[in-house]
Motif scaffolding. Structure first.
Motif, PDB file in Angstrom:
ATOM      1  N   PHE A  13       0.837  -1.196   0.000  1.00  0.00           N
ATOM      2  CA  PHE A  13       0.000   0.000   0.000  1.00  0.00           C
ATOM      3  C   PHE A  13       0.872   1.246   0.000  1.00  0.00           C
ATOM      4  O   PHE A  13       1.725   1.426   0.880  1.00  0.00           O
ATOM      5  CB  PHE A  13      -0.913   0.022   1.233  1.00  0.00           C
ATOM      6  CG  PHE A  13      -1.862  -1.149   1.315  1.00  0.00           C
ATOM      7  CD1 PHE A  13      -2.383  -1.738   0.171  1.00  0.00           C
ATOM      8  CD2 PHE A  13      -2.242  -1.660   2.544  1.00  0.00           C
ATOM      9  CE1 PHE A  13      -3.252  -2.808   0.248  1.00  0.00           C
ATOM     10  CE2 PHE A  13      -3.124  -2.723   2.637  1.00  0.00           C
ATOM     11  CZ  PHE A  13      -3.629  -3.311   1.478  1.00  0.00           C
ATOM     12  N   ALA A  14       0.668   2.112  -1.000  1.00  0.00           N
ATOM     13  CA  ALA A  14       1.345   3.407  -1.053  1.00  0.00           C
ATOM     14  C   ALA A  14       0.462   4.414  -0.333  1.00  0.00           C
ATOM     15  O   ALA A  14      -0.708   4.590  -0.681  1.00  0.00           O
ATOM     16  CB  ALA A  14       1.563   3.820  -2.506  1.00  0.00           C
ATOM     17  N   VAL A  15       1.023   5.088   0.678  1.00  0.00           N
ATOM     18  CA  VAL A  15       0.229   5.909   1.589  1.00  0.00           C
ATOM     19  C   VAL A  15       0.784   7.329   1.648  1.00  0.00           C
ATOM     20  O   VAL A  15       2.000   7.526   1.713  1.00  0.00           O
ATOM     21  CB  VAL A  15       0.224   5.299   3.012  1.00  0.00           C
ATOM     22  CG1 VAL A  15      -0.771   6.024   3.900  1.00  0.00           C
ATOM     23  CG2 VAL A  15      -0.094   3.807   2.969  1.00  0.00           C
ATOM     24  N   ALA A  16      -0.112   8.312   1.652  1.00  0.00           N
ATOM     25  CA  ALA A  16       0.291   9.717   1.702  1.00  0.00           C
ATOM     26  C   ALA A  16       0.660  10.119   3.128  1.00  0.00           C
ATOM     27  O   ALA A  16      -0.160  10.643   3.876  1.00  0.00           O
ATOM     28  CB  ALA A  16      -0.826  10.607   1.169  1.00  0.00           C
ATOM     29  N   GLY A  17       1.903   9.847   3.493  1.00  0.00           N
ATOM     30  CA  GLY A  17       2.393  10.178   4.820  1.00  0.00           C
ATOM     31  C   GLY A  17       3.729   9.516   5.067  1.00  0.00           C
ATOM     32  O   GLY A  17       4.145   8.620   4.311  1.00  0.00           O
ATOM     33  N   PRO A  18       4.439   9.936   6.113  1.00  0.00           N
ATOM     34  CA  PRO A  18       5.747   9.352   6.428  1.00  0.00           C
ATOM     35  C   PRO A  18       5.603   7.971   7.064  1.00  0.00           C
ATOM     36  O   PRO A  18       4.920   7.829   8.086  1.00  0.00           O
ATOM     37  CB  PRO A  18       6.355  10.357   7.419  1.00  0.00           C
ATOM     38  CG  PRO A  18       5.178  11.033   8.045  1.00  0.00           C
ATOM     39  CD  PRO A  18       4.098  11.056   7.015  1.00  0.00           C
ATOM     40  N   GLN A  54      -0.554 -12.685   4.782  1.00  0.00           N
ATOM     41  CA  GLN A  54       0.775 -13.093   5.242  1.00  0.00           C
ATOM     42  C   GLN A  54       1.697 -11.896   5.438  1.00  0.00           C
ATOM     43  O   GLN A  54       2.525 -11.873   6.358  1.00  0.00           O
ATOM     44  CB  GLN A  54       1.395 -14.059   4.221  1.00  0.00           C
ATOM     45  CG  GLN A  54       0.681 -15.398   4.118  1.00  0.00           C
ATOM     46  CD  GLN A  54       1.288 -16.273   3.031  1.00  0.00           C
ATOM     47  OE1 GLN A  54       2.310 -15.927   2.431  1.00  0.00           O
ATOM     48  NE2 GLN A  54       0.670 -17.416   2.765  1.00  0.00           N
ATOM     49  N   ARG A  55       1.536 -10.885   4.585  1.00  0.00           N
ATOM     50  CA  ARG A  55       2.461  -9.751   4.626  1.00  0.00           C
ATOM     51  C   ARG A  55       1.795  -8.511   4.046  1.00  0.00           C
ATOM     52  O   ARG A  55       1.157  -8.583   2.995  1.00  0.00           O
ATOM     53  CB  ARG A  55       3.718 -10.079   3.836  1.00  0.00           C
ATOM     54  CG  ARG A  55       4.781  -9.002   3.817  1.00  0.00           C
ATOM     55  CD  ARG A  55       5.939  -9.425   2.940  1.00  0.00           C
ATOM     56  NE  ARG A  55       6.991  -8.417   2.862  1.00  0.00           N
ATOM     57  CZ  ARG A  55       8.011  -8.454   2.012  1.00  0.00           C
ATOM     58  NH1 ARG A  55       8.122  -9.477   1.178  1.00  0.00           N
ATOM     59  NH2 ARG A  55       8.913  -7.504   2.003  1.00  0.00           N
ATOM     60  N   VAL A  56       1.941  -7.379   4.730  1.00  0.00           N
ATOM     61  CA  VAL A  56       1.472  -6.094   4.230  1.00  0.00           C
ATOM     62  C   VAL A  56       2.614  -5.093   4.362  1.00  0.00           C
ATOM     63  O   VAL A  56       3.119  -4.856   5.460  1.00  0.00           O
ATOM     64  CB  VAL A  56       0.245  -5.577   5.013  1.00  0.00           C
ATOM     65  CG1 VAL A  56      -0.129  -4.169   4.535  1.00  0.00           C
ATOM     66  CG2 VAL A  56      -0.938  -6.527   4.848  1.00  0.00           C
ATOM     67  N   GLU A  57       3.042  -4.528   3.248  1.00  0.00           N
ATOM     68  CA  GLU A  57       4.113  -3.526   3.248  1.00  0.00           C
ATOM     69  C   GLU A  57       3.514  -2.156   2.950  1.00  0.00           C
ATOM     70  O   GLU A  57       2.785  -1.978   1.970  1.00  0.00           O
ATOM     71  CB  GLU A  57       5.165  -3.862   2.191  1.00  0.00           C
ATOM     72  CG  GLU A  57       6.056  -5.035   2.546  1.00  0.00           C
ATOM     73  CD  GLU A  57       6.994  -4.729   3.704  1.00  0.00           C
ATOM     74  OE1 GLU A  57       7.392  -3.550   3.856  1.00  0.00           O
ATOM     75  OE2 GLU A  57       7.326  -5.665   4.453  1.00  0.00           O
ATOM     76  N   LEU A  58       3.831  -1.189   3.804  1.00  0.00           N
ATOM     77  CA  LEU A  58       3.435   0.188   3.570  1.00  0.00           C
ATOM     78  C   LEU A  58       4.639   0.976   3.080  1.00  0.00           C
ATOM     79  O   LEU A  58       5.755   0.773   3.557  1.00  0.00           O
ATOM     80  CB  LEU A  58       2.907   0.826   4.863  1.00  0.00           C
ATOM     81  CG  LEU A  58       1.764   0.124   5.597  1.00  0.00           C
ATOM     82  CD1 LEU A  58       1.369   0.930   6.832  1.00  0.00           C
ATOM     83  CD2 LEU A  58       0.567  -0.084   4.690  1.00  0.00           C
ATOM     84  N   LEU A  59       4.430   1.873   2.129  1.00  0.00           N
ATOM     85  CA  LEU A  59       5.493   2.762   1.695  1.00  0.00           C
ATOM     86  C   LEU A  59       4.890   4.114   1.360  1.00  0.00           C
ATOM     87  O   LEU A  59       3.704   4.217   1.024  1.00  0.00           O
ATOM     88  CB  LEU A  59       6.272   2.200   0.503  1.00  0.00           C
ATOM     89  CG  LEU A  59       5.593   2.094  -0.854  1.00  0.00           C
ATOM     90  CD1 LEU A  59       6.659   1.955  -1.941  1.00  0.00           C
ATOM     91  CD2 LEU A  59       4.649   0.912  -0.939  1.00  0.00           C
ATOM     92  N   ASN A  60       5.685   5.143   1.498  1.00  0.00           N
ATOM     93  CA  ASN A  60       5.236   6.479   1.154  1.00  0.00           C
ATOM     94  C   ASN A  60       4.809   6.526  -0.304  1.00  0.00           C
ATOM     95  O   ASN A  60       5.453   5.928  -1.168  1.00  0.00           O
ATOM     96  CB  ASN A  60       6.364   7.480   1.423  1.00  0.00           C
ATOM     97  CG  ASN A  60       6.020   8.880   0.960  1.00  0.00           C
ATOM     98  OD1 ASN A  60       6.399   9.267  -0.147  1.00  0.00           O
ATOM     99  ND2 ASN A  60       5.314   9.621   1.784  1.00  0.00           N
ATOM    100  N   ASP A  61       3.724   7.261  -0.597  1.00  0.00           N
ATOM    101  CA  ASP A  61       3.206   7.257  -1.963  1.00  0.00           C
ATOM    102  C   ASP A  61       4.194   7.839  -2.965  1.00  0.00           C
ATOM    103  O   ASP A  61       4.293   7.353  -4.103  1.00  0.00           O
ATOM    104  CB  ASP A  61       1.860   7.979  -2.043  1.00  0.00           C
ATOM    105  CG  ASP A  61       1.905   9.416  -1.521  1.00  0.00           C
ATOM    106  OD1 ASP A  61       2.884   9.780  -0.834  1.00  0.00           O
ATOM    107  OD2 ASP A  61       0.948  10.165  -1.779  1.00  0.00           O
ATOM    108  N   PHE A  62       4.990   8.840  -2.554  1.00  0.00           N
ATOM    109  CA  PHE A  62       5.945   9.395  -3.507  1.00  0.00           C
ATOM    110  C   PHE A  62       7.243   8.602  -3.566  1.00  0.00           C
ATOM    111  O   PHE A  62       7.979   8.697  -4.548  1.00  0.00           O
ATOM    112  CB  PHE A  62       6.170  10.885  -3.237  1.00  0.00           C
ATOM    113  CG  PHE A  62       5.200  11.719  -4.032  1.00  0.00           C
ATOM    114  CD1 PHE A  62       5.585  12.336  -5.196  1.00  0.00           C
ATOM    115  CD2 PHE A  62       3.875  11.817  -3.633  1.00  0.00           C
ATOM    116  CE1 PHE A  62       4.687  13.052  -5.960  1.00  0.00           C
ATOM    117  CE2 PHE A  62       2.958  12.537  -4.382  1.00  0.00           C
ATOM    118  CZ  PHE A  62       3.365  13.156  -5.552  1.00  0.00           C
TER     119      PHE A  62
END
Length: 239
Positions: A59-64, A91-99
């Motif tokens: 998931f690309a998320v708008a935030g740090p 099993q796995r969820v990776e978050l990363l900054n949208d930019f």
């Protein structure tokens, strides 16, 4: 290869889809965040609607993003990769900054997708700056060192906005008086376009309304979009 659940979670809307082997295999479903209490509610609806059986998600998320968790800058939602995995049996969820995600995505661009700006010849594997206005102002960088790429994620939209004209100086002063500081994001964003339009005397209007009026030839809206574009260009040149 297992299916991958992907999402772009912005300050205003969220888009979800399913990918497999690097290809999108489902049509994106778009949600207006204000119509939902949480991203979990959106994900519940998407899974119920599509019957998605992915075991992994990105998931690309708008935030740090810190420690695979994020508090969204312009929305206030708090997301945890571990929490989402447990809640939805993934099993796995990776978050990363949208930019940061957009920075990585530029590596898929072909020569025909880009245009040289500023004269001279393009430099292969030159460092890249990425920015884009939306609900806020997203900024990231892509650095090449010893043939390997690395993303620089950050909150560059909160840099102090410079004034390059009397109009910009007066507008920045007005915003500074209201908020105590005029970041680039205050004016180079959707809400920023609304502020510019109101400053010029256009009254209150949604960003898409201002843009639509400008394209239809409305002079006040055209001036607002022009001023917005000049300030975006200043931020881009500084980046």
């Amino acid at each position: 290869m297992s299916k991958l659940l992907v999402a772009d979670i912005g300050g205003t809307g969220s888009r979800l889809a399913v990918m497999q082997e690097g290809r999108q295999i489902s049509e994106p479903v778009t949600y207006l965040n204000s119509e939902h209490d949480s991203f979990e509610a959106i994900l519940d609806d998407f899974i119920g609607r599509t019957g998605c059986e992915s075991t992994q998600a990105a998931f690309a998320v708008a935030g740090p993003v810190r420690d695979n968790s994020v508090r969204m800058t312009n929305l206030g939602w708090e997301l945890s990769g571990a929490g989402l995995a447990a809640r939805f049996g993934l099993q796995r969820v990776e978050l990363l900054n949208d930019f940061a995600a957009l920075a990585w995505a530029t590596l898929a661009l072909k020569a025909t997708d880009v245009q040289q700006v500023g004269g001279g010849a393009a430099v292969p594997k030159a460092n890249r700056g990425i920015l884009g206005p939306g609900t806020g102002l997203g900024v990231s960088g892509l650095i090449c060192h010893a043939g390997a790429w690395a993303v620089v994620a950050g909150e560059g939209g909160h840099v102090t906005l410079p004034a390059c004209s009397n109009d910009e100086a007066r507008l920045i002063e007005q915003v500074t008086q209201e908020f105590g500081h005029c970041s680039a994001e205050r004016l180079v964003s959707g809400p920023g376009l609304v502020r510019i339009y109101a400053y010029l005397g256009g009254g209150d209007a949604a960003p898409e309304t201002v843009t639509r009026r400008a394209l239809a030839g409305d002079e006040m809206a055209r001036r607002a979009v022009e001023l917005f574009s000049l300030m975006l260009a200043s931020v881009a040149s500084n980046l």
